[in-house]
Design a protein around this motif. Structure first.
Motif, PDB file in Angstrom:
ATOM      1  N   GLU A 111       0.850  -1.189   0.000  1.00 18.11           N
ATOM      2  CA  GLU A 111       0.000   0.000   0.000  1.00 18.11           C
ATOM      3  C   GLU A 111       0.885   1.238   0.000  1.00 18.11           C
ATOM      4  OE1 GLU A 111      -2.821   0.005   3.154  1.00 18.11           O
ATOM      5  OE2 GLU A 111      -3.795  -1.867   2.528  1.00 18.11           O
ATOM      6  N   THR A 112       0.443   2.254  -0.720  1.00 19.33           N
ATOM      7  CA  THR A 112       1.179   3.511  -0.780  1.00 19.33           C
ATOM      8  C   THR A 112       0.191   4.657  -0.898  1.00 19.33           C
ATOM      9  OG1 THR A 112       2.974   4.682  -1.910  1.00 19.33           O
ATOM     10  CG2 THR A 112       1.401   3.500  -3.285  1.00 19.33           C
ATOM     11  N   VAL A 113       0.717   5.865  -0.900  1.00 16.22           N
ATOM     12  CA  VAL A 113      -0.109   7.067  -1.007  1.00 16.22           C
ATOM     13  C   VAL A 113       0.403   7.899  -2.178  1.00 16.22           C
ATOM     14  CG1 VAL A 113      -0.927   9.172   0.118  1.00 16.22           C
ATOM     15  CG2 VAL A 113      -0.576   7.083   1.473  1.00 16.22           C
ATOM     16  N   ASN A 114      -0.446   8.094  -3.193  1.00 18.55           N
ATOM     17  CA  ASN A 114      -0.113   8.948  -4.325  1.00 18.55           C
ATOM     18  C   ASN A 114      -0.819  10.291  -4.174  1.00 18.55           C
ATOM     19  OD1 ASN A 114       1.490   7.013  -5.543  1.00 18.55           O
ATOM     20  ND2 ASN A 114      -0.191   6.174  -6.743  1.00 18.55           N
ATOM     21  N   ARG A 173      -4.280  10.008  -2.369  1.00 14.32           N
ATOM     22  CA  ARG A 173      -5.000   8.826  -2.822  1.00 14.32           C
ATOM     23  C   ARG A 173      -4.298   7.595  -2.248  1.00 14.32           C
ATOM     24  NH1 ARG A 173      -8.132  12.163  -3.976  1.00 14.32           N
ATOM     25  NH2 ARG A 173      -9.201  12.549  -5.962  1.00 14.32           N
ATOM     26  N   HIS A 174      -4.986   6.892  -1.357  1.00 18.02           N
ATOM     27  CA  HIS A 174      -4.447   5.638  -0.818  1.00 18.02           C
ATOM     28  C   HIS A 174      -4.638   4.545  -1.867  1.00 18.02           C
ATOM     29  CE1 HIS A 174      -3.813   6.961   3.396  1.00 18.02           C
ATOM     30  NE2 HIS A 174      -4.749   7.839   3.079  1.00 18.02           N
ATOM     31  N   LYS A 206     -10.075   3.256   3.447  1.00 18.79           N
ATOM     32  CA  LYS A 206      -9.271   3.806   4.527  1.00 18.79           C
ATOM     33  C   LYS A 206     -10.093   4.770   5.378  1.00 18.79           C
ATOM     34  CE  LYS A 206      -5.203   1.942   4.096  1.00 18.79           C
ATOM     35  NZ  LYS A 206      -4.607   1.149   5.204  1.00 18.79           N
ATOM     36  N   GLN A 207     -10.937   5.569   4.728  1.00 21.86           N
ATOM     37  CA  GLN A 207     -11.782   6.490   5.480  1.00 21.86           C
ATOM     38  C   GLN A 207     -12.765   5.731   6.365  1.00 21.86           C
ATOM     39  OE1 GLN A 207     -13.557   8.976   2.503  1.00 21.86           O
ATOM     40  NE2 GLN A 207     -11.673  10.134   2.118  1.00 21.86           N
ATOM     41  N   SER A 213     -10.893   4.263   9.248  1.00 20.40           N
ATOM     42  CA  SER A 213     -10.592   5.301  10.226  1.00 20.40           C
ATOM     43  C   SER A 213     -11.836   5.671  11.028  1.00 20.40           C
ATOM     44  CB  SER A 213     -10.029   6.532   9.508  1.00 20.40           C
ATOM     45  OG  SER A 213      -9.785   7.571  10.421  1.00 20.40           O
ATOM     46  N   ALA A 214     -12.991   5.789  10.322  1.00 19.05           N
ATOM     47  CA  ALA A 214     -14.237   6.123  11.019  1.00 19.05           C
ATOM     48  C   ALA A 214     -14.636   4.994  11.966  1.00 19.05           C
ATOM     49  CB  ALA A 214     -15.337   6.378   9.993  1.00 19.05           C
ATOM     50  N   ARG A 215     -14.455   3.741  11.523  1.00 23.14           N
ATOM     51  CA  ARG A 215     -14.796   2.606  12.380  1.00 23.14           C
ATOM     52  C   ARG A 215     -13.905   2.561  13.612  1.00 23.14           C
ATOM     53  NH1 ARG A 215     -14.787  -0.997   8.774  1.00 23.14           N
ATOM     54  NH2 ARG A 215     -12.682  -1.818   9.031  1.00 23.14           N
TER      55      ARG A 215
END
Length: 400
Positions: free
Chosen positions: A233-236, A244-245, A272-273, A276-278
């Motif tokens: 996994e990376t972040v662009n 953008r995950h 991912k959102q 994070s919310a969970r």
């Protein structure tokens, strides 16, 4: 006598000049012939087709490759016009004549791809035709040169097919070299990152990843070469600056000695959102559970303190009024208080359950006593409403 001597000298000088000129011409002629033979040998061995025509489209020169690749008869090619060759049934003569006429009429070079039926099967040649002129600019003839570009056209067709196929993939697809340069990007990558595919193909991964580290990329490349396939996994960074995950599946392959990384990426930003919310909701639920447990424990303690005082007074009243009617009332107060203490203990048990500290105990219980206590607690309210509660013992009712 002197005049005769001068004539002899002039004749001798003329003879010397003539012989020198003849020698010079002979040497130059031999040099030109040698150069012509070398040039002809060079042309004969070039992997190209070449043919020269006069202004009447008559063949005045051709290379052996032209003869082989076009199927013209070697004994009847020189001096023949293209329209005559076309009438003989050669399929390439008419096409070649059309291109020659186009060059003659326009005066400009003409380029085209033609398909030749050669002894090695169908081949694609790129032909270029130019109008030859003398130093005065007057046309002298036409020269056509062609080269076999079959493999190149096949490669271009394969790349076009692969590009079309990759553009049908909904996921992001990036073809990356060892220096992290982006060689190819499909429409999925364009949609994810906000750049046109042509723009991405001039970029480096460092332009898309804020935390890009060349040393980490070198380590990744070595690991990818070793295993052939990696998932990570990376972040662009999108063109508008948003992150953008991405979940990436990278595959290593080589072509013509060059290594490539085909990285298929899936946008997992929404996931991912949600995660994070969970996680935030879970932490909030745990905080609320701790708060509730603390509240229940404090409340139970606050209720237990005055209730113990009431029970102590009721117990004294029952002992000091033995044999009197009021004793039964004190006993009812004690039973009700004990039941209330049991309820408080149950509330504490709930808080222990939330904290994971509940322990179970085994023991004997007299069911009849429990039923009688419940009836006594409810009897007063039932009488106030004009109702009567009766308990009937079943023959098979267990005592304990």
């Amino acid at each position: 006598g002197r005049e005769i001597e001068l004539k002899k000298q002039l004749h001798s000088q003329e003879e010397y000049a003539r012989q020198h000129l003849e020698t010079l011409v002979t040497e130059r002629t031999e040099a030109l012939l040698a150069s012509s033979r070398e040039l002809r040998a060079l042309v004969d061995n070039l992997p190209v087709n070449s043919v020269r025509l006069d202004l009447e489209y008559r063949v005045v020169f051709h290379s052996p490759q032209f003869e082989i690749n076009t199927g013209f008869a070697p004994d009847g090619l020189l001096g023949r016009k293209l329209d005559d060759l076309a009438r003989d049934g050669n399929p390439h003569a008419a096409r070649l004549e059309m291109l020659m006429r186009q060059c003659m009429e326009s005066g400009a070079p003409v380029e085209a791809d033609i398909k030749l039926d050669t002894p090695n099967g169908p081949r694609i040649h790129q032909i270029r035709i130019v109008l030859e002129r003398d130093i005065s600019g007057i046309p002298q003839g036409l020269l056509a040169v062609s080269m076999d570009i079959t493999e190149r056209r096949q490669g271009e067709a394969w790349l076009a097919l692969m590009s079309f196929a990759m553009n049908q993939v909904l996921e992001s697809a990036l073809l990356i070299d060892a220096q992290a340069n982006i060689i190819f990007a499909n429409r999925g990558a364009s949609d994810m990152l906000g750049y046109a595919p042509e723009q991405l193909q001039r970029m480096n991964l460092a332009d898309l990843r804020q935390d890009f580290d060349p040393q980490q990329w070198a380590d990744h490349w070595r690991e990818l070469q070793q295993h052939g396939n990696l998932s990570y996994e990376t972040v662009n960074r999108h063109r508008n600056g948003q992150e953008r995950h991405v979940e990436v599946n990278a595959t290593y392959f080589e072509m013509d000695g060059q290594g490539y990384d085909l990285a298929l990426g899936r946008n997992i930003s929404e996931r991912k959102q949600l995660e994070s919310a969970r996680e935030s909701a879970l932490l909030e639920a745990e905080r609320l559970a701790r708060t509730r447990s603390e509240f229940l424990a404090n409340m139970s303690h606050e209720i237990r303190t005055p209730l113990n005082a009431v029970l102590g007074i009721a117990q004294l009243g029952a002992r000091s009024n033995r044999g009197r009617k009021v004793q039964a009332q004190f006993v009812s107060i004690l039973d009700a208080g004990q039941l209330l203490l049991g309820l408080i203990d149950d509330i504490l048990d709930f808080s222990k359950i939330d904290a994971g500290k509940l322990s179970l105990e085994q023991g004997q219980v007299v069911l009849g006593d429990l039923v009688e206590q419940a009836v006594e607690l409810s009897a007063v309210r039932a009488i106030a409403k004009g109702r009567v509660i009766q308990v009937l013992d079943a023959p098979v009712f267990p005592g304990q």
